[in-house]
Structures are given as structure tokens and as C-alpha cells.
Design a protein around this motif. Structure first.
Motif, mmCIF file in Angstrom:
data_model
loop_
_atom_site.group_PDB
_atom_site.id
_atom_site.type_symbol
_atom_site.label_atom_id
_atom_site.label_comp_id
_atom_site.label_asym_id
_atom_site.label_seq_id
_atom_site.Cartn_x
_atom_site.Cartn_y
_atom_site.Cartn_z
ATOM 1 N N GLY A 195 48.108 35.517 37.798
ATOM 2 C CA GLY A 195 47.482 36.335 36.760
ATOM 3 C C GLY A 195 47.865 37.795 36.830
ATOM 4 O O GLY A 195 47.390 38.593 36.042
ATOM 5 N N TYR B 264 43.424 43.056 30.242
ATOM 6 C CA TYR B 264 44.870 43.113 30.429
ATOM 7 C C TYR B 264 45.282 44.472 30.991
ATOM 8 O O TYR B 264 44.870 45.519 30.485
ATOM 9 N N ASP C 293 40.189 37.243 31.281
ATOM 10 C CA ASP C 293 41.514 37.248 31.904
ATOM 11 C C ASP C 293 42.521 36.380 31.161
ATOM 12 O O ASP C 293 43.631 36.147 31.646
ATOM 13 N N ARG D 279 45.918 38.107 30.283
ATOM 14 C CA ARG D 279 46.651 38.401 31.512
ATOM 15 C C ARG D 279 47.315 37.154 32.069
ATOM 16 O O ARG D 279 48.475 37.178 32.496
#
Length: 397
Positions: free
Chosen positions: A43, A76, A155, A158
Motif C-alpha cells: 500500500g 493517498y 486506503d 493508495r
């Protein structure tokens, strides 16, 4: 053997082939690929490319409060923003989006309204055309195309960018986890994804030498340069099954594609009754068959033999004393139900729904026939007040 016994054995043979020869479609292990370089945390992309999120929206005021804030709240680490394209809404979608952004904060939001589609365009692709053109002016490396009913965990962006950058992918798509709360949703929705994976096995799509091509339109991360090279969305402007058409255009341009099941992307659109689910499937089922009556006839025959013959053979022949037919039908039904279990687990549904798959398949058979009837009556694909009497199917691979 009786005629029904022959059909039951044919169904059993078909299930043996589907289980082992159709890309292990029934497995649910195709999730976002981890970075290739083990030195980087999952990630956390090596690069932090600029991303613009494009959201086509038509009359989505009912779901926008559940979805848009999740996009604005993305954590992000690079530069990102959101463009919402208000596609002729009559319920205040655009003004609600502005209000939500002012209240919640987060990523910058731009709301645009392109007006009614030009001739030859479907509404969603017309909205994407304007959103993507505006996005490209910002110079992003990636575009995230996501529907207005899709909610993302903080997330999500990302992880998508990490998967694309670290695995050198041009298109990363996730099949959002659809809502499955009402009785009809529990019966129909997991089967929808199961049938989609049977038609487009994810493993075949994700191979170095792919044997199938598809994407899931609710969540598509796309390299901007690849989109330009593929000529999208102009090249697919009439497509009703726009996600598959998009994937095929990207593949033709030499792009690498990945498709899997989502863990952190969810659809918040409710389908509480059978009518809403029926319209969702019937809208594009005949387009998937390229509006071909022969393909329709073959599909109906295949659904009958593969899904309906097993329970009929078991019940009818067990009562009538036809042992071979009952045995073959029971075995085929057991394999069918067993192959459905992983999808039910993914959707956190009770496993007793697995033996009901023939009934659900029968519903899909009726929806597909109804889709063809609508097409030949000139009603085609109807969605949010627009009707495409003779829409184009997804182009060939």
C-alpha cells in the motif's frame, strides 16, 4: 438409459469441465496483487503519481452521502482530486455533491455538467468523456473511474495505485462487493458475481498471456497515457457493457490488465426487491449476447442443461426409480452447489443458499429472455430515464 439420464450425465460432464477447465472461476482468491519489491510495505507505492478520480453521476442523491465522502477522505500520499460529472440529474445530485464537500472537506472536488449526450453516445460514457477530458488537463498519471454508488475505504486509492505501479499494470479493476442484505439480494447478488466470473475467469484475465478480457466498471484505475492510446471513451461510446468494452480497448492498445474481487470497495446501492434486480440484469444481458438470437438460444439451452437438469433429474428420477439419472443429477447438483460455496463465503451469506443456485439460474434465464424481448420491442437498455433502443454490444476481443 433414459433420455433424462443422458441429459443428467451431460450436465455432470459439463460441471466436471467447469470445475477444472474454466480457469478455476469459482475460487475467490484473486485480490489486489502485492508489490513485487518485498522491501516496500503493501500500500506504499514507490512513486506517488498524481491521480484524478472521475465519478459519473445521474440522479444519485440517494446514495451520494454514503459514497462521495469516502472518496474525499482518501488518505493517498500523493496529489489527488475528485471530478463529479452531473449527467443531467433532476434530484439535485450536483448541488448535494458541493454541499457534502463543503461539509466534509478532504480532497478537492469539481462538479461539471456536460448536458445531454450527443447522438451515438450512452449517458455514462458521455459523462466520462467530459470528466476524463477535464482530468487530463490536470496532467495525472492515473485516472480512477468509479461509479457514484461505490464507497471506498480510506486506503483504497493508495492500494490501487500501489498495485498498478509495483506490478506495471495499465488497468486495475476491482469487482466491488455489492449489497446483499434483503432476501432477494442474498439470492441473486452473489450469483451475479459468480456468473460473471464463470464467463470471464479472473485467473485467465490476469495471466501473463491472457485468455479473457474484462473489467468491473464500478472501480477502474487506468493509466492516462493508456487511455489516450486506446482512444477511450470515444472508441467505445455506444457500449452498454462499458467496463468490458473498456478493458478490451486497453488490451488492444497493448495495456496490461488485472481484475479481482474487492476487499475495501463496496456498492451502497440497494436492490430491495426482485424488480430492481431484474432491471439491472435485463438492461445488458442481451447486449452481452451481441443481440444474436442464436447465441440467446444456445445460452438458454446451456442454462437448462447445466443448471436445471440436475435437480429435475434427481427429484423426478428418484421418485420414478431411474437410478442412473438420479445419481448423475444428484452428483452434478452437488458439484454445482460446492462450487458456489466460496462466493457465498465471500459475501458472508449462509451456505444453505448453495443448493438454491438452480432456482437463481432459472431467474437469470428469464431475465435474459426478457432482455431480448425488450430489445426487439425497441426498448433496449433503459436506465435512469434513458433508453438505448439498439445499443452496441461490447466489441470483440
Amino acid at each position: 438409459m433414459s433420455t433424462l439420464a443422458w441429459f443428467a450425465f451431460a450436465s455432470l460432464a459439463a460441471w466436471a469441465w467447469l470445475l477444472l477447465g474454466q480457469g478455476f472461476f469459482w475460487r475467490t482468491d484473486q485480490r489486489l496483487p502485492a508489490p513485487r519489491d518485498g522491501g516496500h510495505a503493501r500500500g506504499e507505492p514507490v512513486a506517488r503519481p498524481r491521480v484524478v478520480i472521475v465519478v459519473p453521476a445521474r440522479d444519485e442523491a440517494g446514495v451520494l452521502p454514503l459514497s462521495l465522502p469516502s472518496l474525499l477522505a482518501q488518505d493517498y500520499p500523493g496529489v489527488a482530486e475528485v471530478i463529479l460529472v452531473d449527467d443531467g440529474s433532476t434530484d439535485g445530485t450536483g448541488s448535494l455533491a458541493v454541499e457534502l464537500a463543503a461539509r466534509r472537506g478532504g480532497l478537492p472536488l469539481t462538479v461539471v455538467s456536460p448536458g445531454e449526450p450527443d447522438a451515438g453516445w450512452t449517458g455514462k460514457l458521455w459523462a466520462l468523456r467530459h470528466g476524463m477530458a477535464l482530468a487530463r488537463a490536470r496532467g495525472p498519471e492515473f485516472l480512477l473511474l468509479t461509479d457514484a454508488d461505490i464507497a471506498h475505504r480510506p486506503d483504497s486509492l493508495r492500494l490501487l495505485v500501489s498495485a498498478a505501479v509495483e506490478n506495471d499494470l495499465d488497468l486495475v479493476s476491482q469487482m466491488a462487493r455489492l449489497r446483499a442484505e434483503s432476501a432477494w439480494e442474498r439470492l441473486v447478488v452473489p450469483a451475479f458475481v459468480y456468473f460473471f466470473a464463470q464467463l470471464y475467469p479472473f485467473r485467465w484475465i490476469n495471466r501473463a498471456r491472457p485468455r479473457a478480457t474484462a473489467a468491473a466498471g464500478g472501480c477502474v484505475l487506468l493509466r492516462t497515457g493508456t487511455a489516450v492510446a486506446a482512444g477511450v471513451p470515444e472508441a467505445i461510446r455506444q457500449a452498454v457493457i462499458d467496463d468490458v468494452s473498456l478493458a478490451r480497448a486497453v488490451r488492444r492498445a497493448g495495456g496490461r490488465i488485472w481484475l479481482g474481487l474487492a476487499e475495501r470497495v463496496d456498492s451502497v446501492r440497494p436492490y430491495p426487491g426482485l424488480g430492481e434486480l431484474w432491471r439491472m440484469v435485463a438492461r445488458s444481458a442481451y447486449a452481452q449476447l451481441r443481440h444474436n438470437p442464436l447465441l440467446l438460444a444456445g445460452t438458454v439451452a446451456g442454462l437448462v442443461v447445466v443448471y436445471l437438469v440436475p435437480p429435475v433429474a434427481l427429484v423426478a428420477c428418484a421418485a420414478g426409480g431411474d437410478g442412473p439419472a438420479a445419481w448423475a443429477g444428484g452428483a452434478a447438483w452437488a458439484v454445482m452447489a460446492g462450487s458456489y460455496v466460496p462466493m457465498l463465503r465471500y459475501y458472508r451469506q449462509p451456505l444453505w443458499l448453495a443448493p438454491l443456485l438452480p432456482f437463481t439460474a432459472f431467474l437469470y434465464l428469464l431475465m435474459t429472455v426478457d432482455s431480448a424481448v425488450r430489445h426487439h420491442r425497441g426498448r433496449g437498455a433503459a436506465w435512469k430515464g434513458r433508453t438505448y433502443a439498439r445499443p452496441e454490444a461490447a466489441p470483440e476481443r
